[in-house]
Design a protein around this motif. Structure first.
Motif, mmCIF file in Angstrom:
data_model
loop_
_atom_site.group_PDB
_atom_site.id
_atom_site.type_symbol
_atom_site.label_atom_id
_atom_site.label_comp_id
_atom_site.label_asym_id
_atom_site.label_seq_id
_atom_site.Cartn_x
_atom_site.Cartn_y
_atom_site.Cartn_z
ATOM 1 N N LEU A 49 0.870 -1.170 0.000
ATOM 2 C CA LEU A 49 0.000 0.000 0.000
ATOM 3 C C LEU A 49 0.906 1.219 0.000
ATOM 4 C CD1 LEU A 49 -2.929 0.877 -0.008
ATOM 5 C CD2 LEU A 49 -2.859 0.902 2.478
ATOM 6 N N PRO A 92 -8.165 -2.597 -6.369
ATOM 7 C CA PRO A 92 -7.294 -1.821 -5.470
ATOM 8 C C PRO A 92 -5.816 -1.886 -5.853
ATOM 9 C CG PRO A 92 -8.829 -3.162 -4.203
ATOM 10 C CD PRO A 92 -8.975 -3.566 -5.637
ATOM 11 N N ASN A 96 -3.552 1.422 -6.575
ATOM 12 C CA ASN A 96 -2.332 1.605 -5.793
ATOM 13 C C ASN A 96 -1.122 1.784 -6.709
ATOM 14 O OD1 ASN A 96 -0.883 1.551 -3.169
ATOM 15 N ND2 ASN A 96 -0.054 -0.374 -3.961
#
Length: 191
Positions: A49, A92, A96
């Motif tokens: 992340l 996601p 990212n």
């Protein structure tokens, strides 16, 4: 010769994404042999992340994974993003990966290939907003696939000819825009 990266949009185990991206590379290379298409799998970069302290616009990367990803993306003149639809949005892992960089994306063209229960249309709409903010010129045509008709048992990519053909106009538009934006980048570099 222009280079276009076909970028995976998922890193999850058992993903369908890699097989779709590989299919796109083969189809694009056959359709536009004067352009080099290469697979770039975001899973290969192990991007956690977003963990860079300085915003990407400054290109002051502190992590080796970011530096490697930056160098790889910077090689290309254009992109095809292959995205699944997760929760009515872009995956996601792709969001990212896009957030890690800035200048490496700018003034380059992109096409989108999506898939999901509703052809991934909501992921496409969200992805277009992200690409616009990164100054990536995304073409209007989009390749879209259904989990119900273009995947055997929801896991093996086997596109119908109708949906396979949806990718061709996107590839053609992308190649034209990729070549046009080379002069934009040259002008921006001089300014």
């Amino acid at each position: 010769m222009s280079k276009i990266a076909v970028i995976t949009g998922s890193t999850r185990p058992g993903r369908n994404n890699a097989q779709v991206a590989e299919w796109v590379v083969a189809r694009a290379q056959k359709r536009q042999p004067e352009v080099e298409f290469e697979l770039v799998d975001i899973a290969d970069f192990n991007l956690p992340l977003l963990n860079e302290a300085v915003p990407a616009g400054y290109q002051q990367y502190s992590n080796e994974h970011t530096k490697a990803f930056s160098a790889r993306i910077d090689e290309f003149d254009g992109f095809i993003f292959v995205t699944p639809e997760y929760n009515h949005s872009v995956a996601p892992a792709l969001a990212n990966a896009l957030s890690y960089l800035n200048a490496e994306w700018a003034n380059k063209a992109a096409g989108i290939v999506s898939y999901g229960s509703a052809f991934g249309v909501r992921a496409v709409e969200h992805l277009r907003g992200i690409l616009s903010e990164l100054q990536i010129a995304h073409v209007q045509k989009t390749g879209m696939f259904s989990l119900f008709t273009d995947f055997k048992d929801f896991s093996t990519f086997a596109p119908t000819e109708l949906q396979a053909a949806s990718v061709d106009p996107m590839i053609d538009q992308l190649v034209v825009w990729t070549k046009a934006l080379e002069s934009v980048r040259a002008t921006a570099a001089v300014a």
